[in-house]
Enzyme design. Structure first.
Site, short mmCIF file in Angstrom:
data_model
loop_
_atom_site.label_atom_id
_atom_site.label_comp_id
_atom_site.label_asym_id
_atom_site.label_seq_id
_atom_site.Cartn_x
_atom_site.Cartn_y
_atom_site.Cartn_z
CB CYS A 154 52.30 -21.90 22.02
SG CYS A 154 52.88 -22.04 20.17
CG HIS A 158 32.52 -8.10 17.34
ND1 HIS A 158 33.94 -7.97 17.27
CD2 HIS A 158 31.94 -7.33 16.14
CE1 HIS A 158 34.32 -7.55 16.30
NE2 HIS A 158 33.32 -7.10 15.52
CG ASP A 200 49.24 -26.01 12.37
OD1 ASP A 200 48.27 -26.32 11.46
OD2 ASP A 200 49.42 -24.80 12.61
C1 PEP Z 1 49.83 -24.61 16.57
O1 PEP Z 1 49.74 -24.76 15.60
O2 PEP Z 1 49.91 -25.33 17.62
C2 PEP Z 1 49.63 -23.05 16.94
C3 PEP Z 1 49.77 -22.74 18.38
O3 PEP Z 1 49.38 -22.11 16.14
P1 PEP Z 1 47.91 -21.92 15.40
O4 PEP Z 1 46.86 -22.69 16.30
O5 PEP Z 1 47.81 -20.40 15.54
O6 PEP Z 1 48.24 -22.56 14.11
MG MG Z 2 50.16 -23.44 13.90
#
Ligand code: PEP
Ligand code: MG
Length: 567
Positions: free
Chosen positions: A496, A184, A449
């Site tokens: 993202c 935390h 990913d």
């Molecule tokens: C990604 O896979 O790039 C993503 C933003 O999702 P996470 O990191 O939560 O898997």
């Molecule tokens: Mg992901």
């Protein structure tokens, strides 16, 4: 006395120097050996539970939603029949209430600490925190740190509720003896933007109240009683950081736009409604990814529709009219949630994760979708489905959403406009982007990913870190394909994953024609400067040439000369 340097784990970026406030959990006086009768001790225990409960409710009144979640987890622990049972048993055996609480809490915390899961291990601190509050209540005290002047707080492992009561404007930094990067203290320090070093072994023994402490939350360094040279070094670093922060603040309202007039929206990633507000403070033009997992972690049961609705509504309100892309639940993979009883799998990253889990638990999915659509009236909502592998996943998810919408409208709930998009993070979705594009409002490329699945490199395996290459030409080709497919259908594409926050990654993505980059809010100022200093035509030329290259090293060499812009 000469200075003493300790090494710990870098938990939250930044440098700080100032007087220490050492927080030692006061051990209450042990009660006289002759405790009251078991009935008296039991009554004291029950009164302490009521006091602890009242304190937690009081703290919750002035806490933000992230802290409120921690507090409600503590309230749940306080109602745990197992805890009450163990305490009652020890009291019956003649123990004073304090001892009974300490023993029960230690047993429970020890059990958590023995688990493999780092997240659960770190929850031992929550259990001890509840225990500490109870023991303090038994001797008529309350717990928590009070600061009267700017200070660096040093503690064993700050309990969540200690930090909730802290006066933020007086807090220069945190150093803890224990804890890890996901404890935390670390999470909170990052979300407050306060430097922190955790697991600095020996700090508690060596530090004294009022002693000067310098800490570097990027390097994981702690210096007690720094000598003149070290002080100078830290003072210079603090001055630089202050200047940089002023520059960042002054530039925060500037849009992501290249000198030749190409717009790329610069958005923030968030893990809670409080982080949405933080992203806005850093000048985010929207939230490109709000991971909804935060609502599901650190508790014993799934959040109700109402709890989720409140949190999503708060996130939308915090974005002040800007778009917030809320991603539906993505657990499985490396994120376990014990109460969901996920199967143990050989290959969790290729297993029942994200949408795949939601399709198997329609109630779980439906509850989240209902909460999201109900929240749509509070701001500019976009809903995003993770781990879509092809048309079938997308259509199933959209059908579930349409069902929920019909049901809500039949019940008389207002539903405002919203966008629906998918994460492109599985290579099959990237390869089929032209089929997916007509059926979505937007794509957001999840490079974290996409890189691991394209290169077959586990994103969390430190052994393979050097092979995990977001700027690999194979990854760039997939991204190029996704951008083209989206634009052919007049849809927008964001990124993202972490690649968007890396200078070399951001330049390549800009050149490939991505419309939005979403990243950890702290990275926005650097990337904003880079985008505003790089003509699109140059980024485009580098991206196009990169697509024809054969290795990530060649790509990086090509991008390198552009990186010095916007320093
Ligand atoms: C990604 O896979 O790039 C993503 C933003 O999702 P996470 O990191 O939560 O898997
Ligand atoms: Mg992901």
């Amino acid at each position: 006395m000469s200075e003493r340097v300790l090494r710990g784990v870098a938990a939250s970026a930044g440098v700080a120097m100032g007087p220490a406030v050492v927080y030692r959990e006061a051990q209450p006086d042990r009660p006289a050996a002759a405790a009251g009768t078991p009935a008296e001790e039991q009554a004291r225990y029950e009164a302490a539970c009521r006091q602890a409960e009242a304190e937690l409710s009081q703290l919750a009144e002035r806490a933000d939603s992230q802290s409120r979640e921690i507090l409600s987890a503590h309230q749940l622990m306080l109602q745990d029949p197992e805890l009450h049972g163990r305490v009652a048993q020890a009291i019956q055996a003649g123990q004073p209430a304090e001892e009974a609480v300490r023993a029960a809490v230690e047993q429970f915390a020890g059990m958590l600490e023995a688990l493999d899961d780092q997240y659960l291990r770190e929850r031992a601190a929550d259990v001890r925190d509840v225990g500490r509050r109870l023991v303090a209540a038994l001797s008529g005290r309350t717990v928590g740190i009070r600061l009267e002047r700017p200070a660096v707080v040093i503690a064993r492992d700050l309990a969540p509720t200690d930090t909730i009561g802290l006066e933020r404007s007086l807090l220069l930094g945190f150093v803890t003896e224990q804890g890890g990067p996901t404890s935390h203290t670390s999470i909170l320090a990052r979300s407050w933007g306060i430097p922190a070093v955790v697991a600095a072994h020996g700090v508690l023994e060596a530090a004294r109240d009022g002693m000067t402490v310098a800490l570097d939350g990027d390097a994981g360094e702690v210096v007690l009683e720094p000598d003149a040279g070290t002080r100078q070094r830290y003072e210079a670093a603090i001055a630089r950081a202050r200047q940089q922060a002023e520059r960042d603040r002054a530039e925060a309202s500037l849009p992501g736009e290249t000198p030749d007039g190409v717009r790329v929206e610069l958005a923030g990633n968030a893990g809670s409604p409080a982080e949405v507000a933080l992203a806005m403070a850093k000048g985010a033009e929207g939230v490109g990814l709000l991971r909804s997992e935060f609502l599901f972690m650190g508790r014993d049961t799934a959040p109700t529709e109402e709890e989720q609705y409140q949190a999503y509504a708060e996130a939308l309100r915090n974005a002040q009219g800007k778009r917030v892309i809320i991603r539906t639940l993505d657990v499985g993979g490396d994120k376990d949630i014990p109460y969901l009883g996920l199967p143990k799998e050989q290959n969790p990253f290729l297993g029942v994760r994200a949408l795949r889990l939601c399709f198997r638990r329609p109630e779980l999915f439906r509850t989240q979708l209902r909460a999201l659509l109900r929240a749509s009236v509070h701001g500019r909502l976009a809903i995003m489905f993770p781990m879509v592998s092809g048309l079938d996943d997308l259509r199933r998810a959209k059908a579930a959403l349409a069902d929920v919408r019909r049901a809500l409208e039949a019940e008389g709930h207002p539903v405002a406009d919203y966008e629906v998009g998918i994460m492109v993070e599985i290579p099959s979705a990237a390869l089929l982007a032209e089929h997916l594009a007509p059926e979505v409002d937007f794509f957001s490329i999840g490079t974290n990913d996409l890189v691991q699945y394209t290169l077959a490199v586990d994103r969390g395996n430190p052994e393979l870190a050097s092979m995990y290459q977001p700027c690999h030409p194979a990854v760039l080709r997939l991204i190029d394909r996704v951008v083209r497919a989206a634009h052919d259908h007049s849809k927008w594409v964001g990124v993202c994953g972490e690649m968007g926050g890396l200078p070399e990654g951001a330049l390549l993505l800009l050149g490939l024609g991505v419309d939005e980059l979403s990243m950890a809010p702290a990275l926005l100022p650097r990337i904003r400067r880079l985008v505003r200093a790089t003509p699109f035509a140059k980024a485009r030329a580098v991206a196009e040439r990169s697509l024809a290259l054969g290795t990530p090293e060649e790509v990086l060499t090509l991008v390198e000369p552009l990186l010095r812009r916007g320093e």
